[in-house]
Design an enzyme around this catalytic site. Structure first.
Site, PDB file in Angstrom:
ATOM      1  N   HIS A 288       0.457  -0.940  -0.139  1.00  0.00           N
ATOM      2  CA  HIS A 288      -0.320  -0.351  -0.294  1.00  0.00           C
ATOM      3  C   HIS A 288       0.599   0.680  -0.406  1.00  0.00           C
ATOM      4  O   HIS A 288       0.286   2.414   0.129  1.00  0.00           O
ATOM      5  CB  HIS A 288      -1.068   0.405   1.429  1.00  0.00           C
ATOM      6  CG  HIS A 288      -1.842   1.190   1.342  1.00  0.00           C
ATOM      7  ND1 HIS A 288      -2.429   2.018   2.008  1.00  0.00           N
ATOM      8  CD2 HIS A 288      -3.438   0.907   0.122  1.00  0.00           C
ATOM      9  CE1 HIS A 288      -3.460   2.106   1.692  1.00  0.00           C
ATOM     10  NE2 HIS A 288      -3.902   2.247   1.074  1.00  0.00           N
TER      11      HIS A 288
ATOM     12  N   LYS B 158       3.457   4.218  -1.300  1.00  0.00           N
ATOM     13  CA  LYS B 158       3.337   4.941  -2.366  1.00  0.00           C
ATOM     14  C   LYS B 158       5.179   5.974  -2.288  1.00  0.00           C
ATOM     15  O   LYS B 158       4.627   6.850  -1.779  1.00  0.00           O
ATOM     16  CB  LYS B 158       2.284   6.273  -2.803  1.00  0.00           C
ATOM     17  CG  LYS B 158       0.860   5.928  -2.617  1.00  0.00           C
ATOM     18  CD  LYS B 158       0.066   5.135  -1.485  1.00  0.00           C
ATOM     19  CE  LYS B 158      -1.303   4.763  -1.490  1.00  0.00           C
ATOM     20  NZ  LYS B 158      -1.774   4.637  -0.202  1.00  0.00           N
TER      21      LYS B 158
ATOM     22  N   ASP C 249      16.928   9.831  -8.023  1.00  0.00           N
ATOM     23  CA  ASP C 249      18.528  10.463  -7.958  1.00  0.00           C
ATOM     24  C   ASP C 249      18.731  10.223  -6.958  1.00  0.00           C
ATOM     25  O   ASP C 249      20.386  10.863  -6.414  1.00  0.00           O
ATOM     26  CB  ASP C 249      18.770  11.423  -8.089  1.00  0.00           C
ATOM     27  CG  ASP C 249      18.920  11.644 -10.194  1.00  0.00           C
ATOM     28  OD1 ASP C 249      18.886  10.023 -10.832  1.00  0.00           O
ATOM     29  OD2 ASP C 249      18.804  12.628 -10.648  1.00  0.00           O
TER      30      ASP C 249
ATOM     31  N   HIS D 103      -8.481  11.744   1.216  1.00  0.00           N
ATOM     32  CA  HIS D 103      -7.939  10.667   1.031  1.00  0.00           C
ATOM     33  C   HIS D 103      -6.904  11.116   1.702  1.00  0.00           C
ATOM     34  O   HIS D 103      -5.577   9.316   1.746  1.00  0.00           O
ATOM     35  CB  HIS D 103      -7.740   9.731  -0.425  1.00  0.00           C
ATOM     36  CG  HIS D 103      -7.304   8.674  -0.817  1.00  0.00           C
ATOM     37  ND1 HIS D 103      -5.454   8.517  -0.538  1.00  0.00           N
ATOM     38  CD2 HIS D 103      -7.684   7.977  -0.415  1.00  0.00           C
ATOM     39  CE1 HIS D 103      -5.557   7.434  -0.916  1.00  0.00           C
ATOM     40  NE2 HIS D 103      -6.517   6.392  -0.619  1.00  0.00           N
TER      41      HIS D 103
ATOM     42  N   LYS E 206      -3.306  10.739   4.581  1.00  0.00           N
ATOM     43  CA  LYS E 206      -3.385  10.145   6.219  1.00  0.00           C
ATOM     44  C   LYS E 206      -2.674  11.269   6.701  1.00  0.00           C
ATOM     45  O   LYS E 206      -1.401  11.374   6.760  1.00  0.00           O
ATOM     46  CB  LYS E 206      -3.049   9.063   5.851  1.00  0.00           C
ATOM     47  CG  LYS E 206      -4.070   7.971   4.930  1.00  0.00           C
ATOM     48  CD  LYS E 206      -3.526   8.030   3.742  1.00  0.00           C
ATOM     49  CE  LYS E 206      -3.797   7.181   2.573  1.00  0.00           C
ATOM     50  NZ  LYS E 206      -5.144   6.900   2.722  1.00  0.00           N
TER      51      LYS E 206
ATOM     52  N   ASP F 241      -0.062  19.178  18.459  1.00  0.00           N
ATOM     53  CA  ASP F 241       0.885  20.147  19.795  1.00  0.00           C
ATOM     54  C   ASP F 241       1.405  20.964  18.718  1.00  0.00           C
ATOM     55  O   ASP F 241       2.523  22.431  19.094  1.00  0.00           O
ATOM     56  CB  ASP F 241       1.346  19.848  20.508  1.00  0.00           C
ATOM     57  CG  ASP F 241       0.949  19.144  21.026  1.00  0.00           C
ATOM     58  OD1 ASP F 241      -0.175  19.108  21.872  1.00  0.00           O
ATOM     59  OD2 ASP F 241       1.669  17.747  22.508  1.00  0.00           O
TER      60      ASP F 241
END
Length: 518
Positions: free
Chosen positions: A253, A255, A260, A436, A438, A443
């Site tokens: 899952h 991404k 380089d 979508h 996350k 604080d």
């Protein structure tokens, strides 16, 4: 009429249709074989009951979360003739010892090339012991060290992320590593693919990893062969075979994009046109990503190469892919504030790093917790931590979608609203569409941007990654985006969830019971 017939044929002969038929035939065969033992009804029935009882006792005593135990114990008790057998077939993680050993070896190899950097938490012990302890946890169990000399750039939309990614892809001179759960054919992928093909011609080492389940409906069958023919080295993570197996639950899952060894991206954004709102799939798509430059990029380089070698069954040197910074570049990077710590979560090691990173942030919060998540399916520990924080006076705000991508998951998400709001948590739904991203902001001092949803699959079954930050410069941009997004949200009131009809409440409760399967 022609289009209708063409559409029906496309569905009938799609790979998913073949897999579904194969799975159903296997289930029918198993049931048929079991029913064939009716001639020995007493013996067969007695054996099935004993097997199911043994499985229930085994499940109850396993070191797994209570919610996952319950979701299997109930069906086994309701259907004792088939329940125990189906659990043994479908619920066990049958990753081979050889696969675990190979992944363990690669993790050891990763540890050998990653810097220790443990002087960072040592220096923080006197000023911020909580931050130092979180750094140690991620280093010891998330396998990746903390870094100074690392710039972070928060990218608040898919449009911004891909604008920067395409810019950096054009600049690539040595290698391009792309790893995505979903790659979908369309305008965005075509644009990226044109760049990758050009870079191959220029001698750049281009590699792509994509997940087979994630891309089952978005890429043609054997698409990896198409990419290989273009000179793009490609791996397919955990290819689905038409055999009933729990191994299909473990997905990549993550991404990740690394160019380089100088720049890396991660976050919630896959490669697809909906992520840049070329078309509306579930209303306006709100997502986020983080780009890092500097020494912390090395962790993402190692992260990608470790999985690449695992999938290819190869052993290659990692150090040739490490970027060497000039004295001037290092001097510039030294001015960057805070600590940046990429981390990796694997279902193979038994350590729920993603969940524990979130829990550490929640339980140590003193003033504010700001969360964006597409799914809010909480186990008892996470639910207790969030409600306890709110009851203690921490300002807890959570943004979820208003328009869901999966209706049943959204109903489970909403089933938690009442308890959360009653405890003082503020719940907001993103009314323009689907959020979508996350992200965690705690604080105004800590932040996480990554791929980890607040649901069972992300926290326990998938390969995931993220970036933990302490006092990094991008936290201000994260906070600004969060409160700007709040302005487009509807705050859910307790009366809205407390007045639901009993059929709706019952339906949500049943779905919530089986939430570990979602």
């Amino acid at each position: 009429m022609y289009r209708v017939i063409k559409g029906i044929k496309k569905v009938m002969f799609h790979r998913v249709a073949y897999l579904l038929v194969a799975f159903l035939l296997q289930i029918a065969l198993i049931i048929g074989v079991l029913l064939g033992f009716q001639a020995y009804f007493v013996v067969f029935y007695g054996f099935s009951i004993l097997l199911s009882i043994a499985v229930v006792i085994w499940v109850i005593n396993k070191n797994i979360h209570p919610e996952y135990k319950l979701v299997w114990v109930i069906p086994i008790l309701l259907f004792p003739i088939f329940g125990g057998l189906f659990y043994l077939m479908m619920a066990q993680n049958r990753i081979s010892r050889n696969a675990r050993r190979k992944m363990g070896h690669l993790m050891e190899k990763s540890g050998e090339v990653l810097p220790k950097n443990m002087e960072i938490p040592k220096k923080m012990d006197e000023t911020n012991r909580d931050a130092a302890n979180q750094i140690r946890y991620i280093n010891d169990f998330g396998l990746y060290p903390p870094y100074k000399k690392t710039q972070t750039y928060y990218l608040e939309t898919g449009e911004r992320k891909f604008e920067k990614l395409i810019e950096k892809l054009h600049e690539a001179e040595k290698f391009i590593f792309l790893e995505y759960f979903i790659i979908a054919e369309g305008k965005l992928w075509n644009k990226i693919l044109d760049i990758l093909k050009q870079k191959v011609k220029e001698g750049v080492d281009v590699r792509v990893i994509y997940d087979d389940v994630g891309c089952m409906l978005t890429l043609p069958k054997n698409y990896h062969l198409t990419l290989e023919a273009m000179g793009i080295k490609t791996c397919v993570f955990n290819p689905v075979i038409p055999v009933l197996s729990s191994l299909h639950n473990n997905r990549d899952h993550r991404k990740i994009a690394v160019i380089d060894g100088k720049v890396a991206f991660t976050g919630g954004i896959n490669i697809g046109d909906e992520y840049i709102n070329v078309y509306e799939k579930h209303g306006h798509w709100k997502d986020s990503s983080v780009m890092i430059q500097g020494e912390g990029v090395w962790s993402f380089t190692v992260m990608f190469l470790s999985l690449w070698d695992y999938l290819r069954d190869e052993v290659e040197g990692f150090l040739p892919f490490k970027n060497k910074y000039s004295k001037e570049e290092l001097q510039k990077l030294e001015k960057e504030p805070g600590v940046v710590q990429p981390f990796f979560d694997s279902p193979l090691d038994g350590e729920t790093v993603g969940e524990n990173v979130y829990l550490n942030l929640i339980t140590k919060a003193k003033k504010t917790i700001c969360i964006t998540t597409p799914y809010l399916i909480l186990d008892h520990g996470m639910l207790t931590a969030i409600t306890s924080a709110a009851k203690s006076g921490v300002d807890v705000r959570i943004i979820t979608p208003h328009i869901p991508d999966k209706w049943y998951v959204h109903k489970v998400t909403r089933s938690y609203y009442g308890m959360l709001i009653n405890s003082g948590v503020k719940i907001y739904e993103y009314t323009p569409g689907f959020i979508h991203s996350k992200t965690f902001i705690v604080d105004d001092e800590y932040g996480v941007v990554g791929t980890i949803n607040m649901d069972y699959r992300s926290l326990y079954l998938h390969f995931e990654c993220g970036v933990w930050m302490h006092e990094a410069s991008s936290l201000e941009a994260m906070k600004a985006d969060f409160f700007e997004t709040l302005g487009k949200c509807h705050q859910v009131e307790f009366r809205e969830v407390s007045g639901a009809s009993w059929p709706r409440v019952l339906g949500r409760s049943v779905l919530r019971l089986f939430s570990p399967w979602m």
